[in-house]
Design an enzyme around this catalytic site. Sequence first.
Site, PDB file in Angstrom:
ATOM      1  NE  ARG A 142       0.682 -13.847 -28.295  1.00 44.33           N
ATOM      2  CZ  ARG A 142      -0.368 -13.256 -28.908  1.00 44.33           C
ATOM      3  NH1 ARG A 142      -1.626 -13.585 -28.618  1.00 44.33           N
ATOM      4  NH2 ARG A 142      -0.165 -12.317 -29.820  1.00 44.33           N
ATOM      5  N   GLY A 143       0.555 -10.575 -26.236  1.00 50.55           N
ATOM      6  CA  GLY A 143      -0.015  -9.481 -27.045  1.00 50.55           C
ATOM      7  C   GLY A 143       0.089  -8.214 -26.210  1.00 50.55           C
ATOM      8  CB  ALA A 144       1.551  -4.882 -26.973  1.00 46.27           C
ATOM      9  CG  ASP A 147       4.943  -6.168 -29.151  1.00 49.10           C
ATOM     10  OD1 ASP A 147       4.719  -6.658 -30.270  1.00 49.10           O
ATOM     11  OD2 ASP A 147       4.560  -6.698 -28.082  1.00 49.10           O
ATOM     12  CD  GLN A 190       3.649 -15.840 -31.132  1.00 48.48           C
ATOM     13  OE1 GLN A 190       4.242 -16.406 -32.045  1.00 48.48           O
ATOM     14  NE2 GLN A 190       4.306 -15.245 -30.154  1.00 48.48           N
ATOM     15  CG  ASN A 195       4.456  -6.438 -34.572  1.00 50.52           C
ATOM     16  OD1 ASN A 195       3.851  -6.552 -33.499  1.00 50.52           O
ATOM     17  ND2 ASN A 195       4.065  -7.083 -35.653  1.00 50.52           N
ATOM     18  NE  ARG A 240       6.851 -11.263 -23.765  1.00 48.26           N
ATOM     19  CZ  ARG A 240       6.263 -11.553 -24.937  1.00 48.26           C
ATOM     20  NH1 ARG A 240       4.951 -11.653 -24.997  1.00 48.26           N
ATOM     21  NH2 ARG A 240       6.978 -11.738 -26.023  1.00 48.26           N
TER      22      ARG A 240
HETATM   23  O1  MRU Z   1       5.329 -12.304 -28.232  1.00 42.71           O
HETATM   24  P1  MRU Z   1       3.882 -11.898 -28.396  1.00 42.71           P
HETATM   25  O2  MRU Z   1       3.015 -13.015 -28.873  1.00 42.71           O
HETATM   26  O3  MRU Z   1       3.343 -11.196 -27.187  1.00 42.71           O
HETATM   27  O4  MRU Z   1       3.945 -10.816 -29.593  1.00 42.71           O
HETATM   28  C1  MRU Z   1       2.767 -10.191 -29.991  1.00 42.71           C
HETATM   29  C2  MRU Z   1       2.964  -9.236 -31.116  1.00 42.71           C
HETATM   30  O5  MRU Z   1       4.056  -9.032 -31.601  1.00 42.71           O
HETATM   31  C3  MRU Z   1       1.763  -8.457 -31.557  1.00 42.71           C
HETATM   32  O6  MRU Z   1       1.850  -8.141 -32.909  1.00 42.71           O
HETATM   33  C4  MRU Z   1       1.670  -7.145 -30.745  1.00 42.71           C
HETATM   34  O7  MRU Z   1       1.836  -7.376 -29.385  1.00 42.71           O
HETATM   35  C5  MRU Z   1       0.384  -6.451 -30.976  1.00 42.71           C
HETATM   36  S1  MRU Z   1      -1.008  -7.317 -30.293  1.00 42.71           S
HETATM   37  C6  MRU Z   1      -2.362  -6.338 -30.584  1.00 42.71           C
END
Ligand code: MRU
Length: 356
Positions: free
Chosen positions: A44-46, A235, A194, A245, A87
């Site tokens: 996970r994480g963009a 994101d 998270q 985000n 996603r």
């Molecule tokens: O649903 P997730 O855990 O993938 O969401 C992650 C976030 O919202 C982060 O803030 C975003 O992806 C930036 S990660 C550098």
Amino acid sequence: MKPVEWKNGKVRFLDQTKLPIEERYVETDDEEVLARAIKRLSIRGAPLIGIAAAYGVVLAANRISGSSEDNVSSRLERAVNVLLATRPTAVNLSWALDRMGRCIRESKEKSIDVLRKRLEKEATAIHEEDAAMCEEISRRGAALLPNGAAVLTHCNTGMLATGGRGTALGIITMAWEQSKLKHVYINETRPLLQGARLTAWELQRSGVPSTLLTDSTAGFLMQRGAISSVIVGADRIAANGDVANKVGTYTLAILAKHHGIPFYVAAPTSTIDAHTPRGSDIPIEQRGPEEVTTIGGIRIAPEGVHVYAPAFDVTPHELITGIITEREILIPPYLDAVRALDRSQMHSAKLHAVED
Ligand code: MRU
């Protein structure tokens, strides 16, 4: 610790759903396994989603048997679509898959072996470039913070979310290394925690002093004067500077505005979507009700209750003090700043093409 790694023709990833209880790594040579891991937030994480999806295309190419042109392109197209559908909000996913798609088109006349090598090189480049972008974002962001900064952050934006040290969390750890940072406050980040599960784990490992909060405590802490800056990730950033985000970010931005606290967004330029005019045009992922009605598999709400579970929210650009990218720190008016950045990126892409 590498949350995603390319190893002997396979992808090895850390299953983040198990953290902080268990550090379990999974290895796969199947892009559909990887797609499921992205969908269920094991990865996970963009930025990390984009990196993993790029490796997914390499796995798909490696599994193709036979080499007729139709077979290769229809197999890869299918793989790209499966990965793309995981996603919808993080634009880094389609950004990375677009790069892989370009590589496929440019290798049309080549043998399958050449294509495989080129795809592996491109995916590795996406991964390495992200690590470099994290360093640059962290350097620029740390320079912005006052000495003795007390920073509040939301969700997880560190090593677990990127190819390097992270974006918002990269700034935080770098500021700590530079002795500029006094303390970090971590929003737990319901529903999937998270902040509590991942950011608290990362900061403990890095030795950065931190305190975990329930999401609803942030306002009180600001009112008490304990927070000097808020830094979050993104994101997707629309052309006008609106930011999608993790849900809860918008609430924090409103609170920061009310208390006169600077609110920064840190993200690589691969998170900026110049083709999406404003935040209301960004597709927002909806998650299943069980993510809200249960915690760690234990039900905390009556069965059958109606649930609203967007994974992200949109923070309007007027609440954002600055957007820290690897190229520059964008400041209002964001529409002009994003346009100028887009123009300079197109220019440098053309220069690269000529140099190649
Ligand atoms: O649903 P997730 O855990 O993938 O969401 C992650 C976030 O919202 C982060 O803030 C975003 O992806 C930036 S990660 C550098």
